[in-house]
Design a protein around this motif. Structure first.
Motif, mmCIF file in Angstrom:
data_model
loop_
_atom_site.group_PDB
_atom_site.id
_atom_site.type_symbol
_atom_site.label_atom_id
_atom_site.label_comp_id
_atom_site.label_asym_id
_atom_site.label_seq_id
_atom_site.Cartn_x
_atom_site.Cartn_y
_atom_site.Cartn_z
ATOM 1 N N GLN A 1 0.833 -1.181 0.000
ATOM 2 C CA GLN A 1 0.000 0.000 0.000
ATOM 3 C C GLN A 1 0.874 1.239 0.000
ATOM 4 N N VAL A 2 0.279 2.375 -0.296
ATOM 5 C CA VAL A 2 1.013 3.626 -0.333
ATOM 6 C C VAL A 2 1.483 3.997 1.068
ATOM 7 N N GLN A 3 2.758 4.326 1.167
ATOM 8 C CA GLN A 3 3.317 4.805 2.439
ATOM 9 C C GLN A 3 4.190 6.011 2.177
ATOM 10 N N LEU A 4 4.011 7.027 2.993
ATOM 11 C CA LEU A 4 4.837 8.217 2.986
ATOM 12 C C LEU A 4 5.286 8.443 4.416
ATOM 13 N N VAL A 5 6.600 8.433 4.632
ATOM 14 C CA VAL A 5 7.135 8.545 5.980
ATOM 15 C C VAL A 5 8.092 9.729 6.048
ATOM 16 N N SER A 21 12.868 14.918 5.214
ATOM 17 C CA SER A 21 12.857 13.890 4.181
ATOM 18 C C SER A 21 11.541 13.139 4.215
ATOM 19 N N CYS A 22 11.173 12.612 3.075
ATOM 20 C CA CYS A 22 9.960 11.809 2.951
ATOM 21 C C CYS A 22 10.300 10.585 2.117
ATOM 22 N N ALA A 23 10.149 9.411 2.717
ATOM 23 C CA ALA A 23 10.400 8.161 2.017
ATOM 24 C C ALA A 23 9.081 7.609 1.508
ATOM 25 N N ALA A 24 9.012 7.381 0.215
ATOM 26 C CA ALA A 24 7.770 6.934 -0.418
ATOM 27 C C ALA A 24 7.885 5.482 -0.850
ATOM 28 N N SER A 25 6.783 4.756 -0.742
ATOM 29 C CA SER A 25 6.747 3.373 -1.201
ATOM 30 C C SER A 25 5.321 2.981 -1.542
ATOM 31 N N GLY A 26 5.186 1.910 -2.302
ATOM 32 C CA GLY A 26 3.871 1.368 -2.597
ATOM 33 C C GLY A 26 3.190 1.935 -3.831
ATOM 34 N N TYR A 27 3.880 2.803 -4.550
ATOM 35 C CA TYR A 27 3.313 3.350 -5.783
ATOM 36 C C TYR A 27 4.464 3.838 -6.660
ATOM 37 N N SER A 28 4.126 4.316 -7.841
ATOM 38 C CA SER A 28 5.135 4.792 -8.772
ATOM 39 C C SER A 28 5.533 6.226 -8.420
ATOM 40 N N PHE A 29 6.534 6.351 -7.571
ATOM 41 C CA PHE A 29 6.976 7.672 -7.118
ATOM 42 C C PHE A 29 7.462 8.523 -8.287
ATOM 43 N N SER A 30 8.194 7.912 -9.204
ATOM 44 C CA SER A 30 8.833 8.685 -10.270
ATOM 45 C C SER A 30 7.854 9.268 -11.278
ATOM 46 N N ARG A 67 13.642 30.725 0.912
ATOM 47 C CA ARG A 67 14.163 30.138 2.160
ATOM 48 C C ARG A 67 14.113 28.616 2.149
ATOM 49 N N PHE A 68 13.091 28.069 1.532
ATOM 50 C CA PHE A 68 12.928 26.619 1.474
ATOM 51 C C PHE A 68 13.262 26.127 0.067
ATOM 52 N N THR A 69 13.822 24.915 0.007
ATOM 53 C CA THR A 69 14.123 24.297 -1.281
ATOM 54 C C THR A 69 13.626 22.860 -1.275
ATOM 55 N N MET A 70 12.842 22.548 -2.268
ATOM 56 C CA MET A 70 12.292 21.203 -2.416
ATOM 57 C C MET A 70 13.051 20.474 -3.504
ATOM 58 N N SER A 71 13.354 19.191 -3.250
ATOM 59 C CA SER A 71 14.008 18.379 -4.259
ATOM 60 C C SER A 71 13.520 16.943 -4.141
ATOM 61 N N ARG A 72 13.812 16.171 -5.153
ATOM 62 C CA ARG A 72 13.415 14.766 -5.134
ATOM 63 C C ARG A 72 14.489 13.920 -5.779
ATOM 64 N N ASP A 73 14.588 12.675 -5.312
ATOM 65 C CA ASP A 73 15.494 11.694 -5.886
ATOM 66 C C ASP A 73 14.636 10.515 -6.292
ATOM 67 N N ASN A 74 14.321 10.434 -7.565
ATOM 68 C CA ASN A 74 13.419 9.381 -8.036
ATOM 69 C C ASN A 74 14.064 8.005 -7.979
ATOM 70 N N ALA A 75 15.375 7.936 -7.991
ATOM 71 C CA ALA A 75 16.050 6.645 -7.871
ATOM 72 C C ALA A 75 15.916 6.080 -6.459
ATOM 73 N N LYS A 76 15.759 6.971 -5.479
ATOM 74 C CA LYS A 76 15.652 6.551 -4.081
ATOM 75 C C LYS A 76 14.251 6.723 -3.512
ATOM 76 N N ASN A 77 13.303 7.147 -4.352
ATOM 77 C CA ASN A 77 11.924 7.373 -3.905
ATOM 78 C C ASN A 77 11.881 8.295 -2.686
ATOM 79 N N THR A 78 12.628 9.373 -2.773
ATOM 80 C CA THR A 78 12.761 10.279 -1.638
ATOM 81 C C THR A 78 12.468 11.711 -2.037
ATOM 82 N N LEU A 79 11.750 12.395 -1.161
ATOM 83 C CA LEU A 79 11.428 13.808 -1.328
ATOM 84 C C LEU A 79 12.086 14.563 -0.188
#
Length: 120
Positions: A1-5, A21-30, A67-79
């Protein structure tokens, strides 16, 4: 199932920094658009930043722009949300969310949140 931690919250003094950080799993993050939201004491939940599936475009609320910067690493499913120059008004529970893409960026899944507290 979808999980965001989410992780990385904490207590800092004004002017300080945190990295969420946000670790995503259970769906197509990329292939999913993602966002960070926050809810301060007595306030409604608000959008902080959102990004496209590839990260090619990112949008920030006026209150955090510069002040804030958002980024993502699709190889690691991380925001990631880098928070700099924090002030007490940034105190809130911060949530990552899978959102709809385009102008309708309604969240479809939420994480449990991570608390950020900024003291003056």
């Amino acid at each position: 199932q979808v999980q965001l931690v989410e992780s990385g919250g904490g207590s800092v003094q004004a002017g300080g920094s945190l990295r969420l950080s946000c670790a995503a799993s259970g769906y197509s993050f990329s292939t999913s658009c993602m966002g960070w939201f926050r809810q301060g004491p007595g306030k409604e939940r608000e959008l902080v930043a959102r990004t496209t599936a590839t990260g090619s475009a990112t949008y920030y609320s006026d209150s955090v722009k510069g002040r804030f910067t958002m980024s993502r690493d699709n190889a690691k499913n991380t925001l990631v949300l880098q928070l700099n120059s924090l002030n007490p008004e940034d105190t809130a529970m911060y949530y990552c969310a899978r959102i709809k893409c385009g102008d309708d960026y309604r969240p479809t899944y939420w994480g449990q949140g991570t608390q950020v507290t900024v003291s003056s």
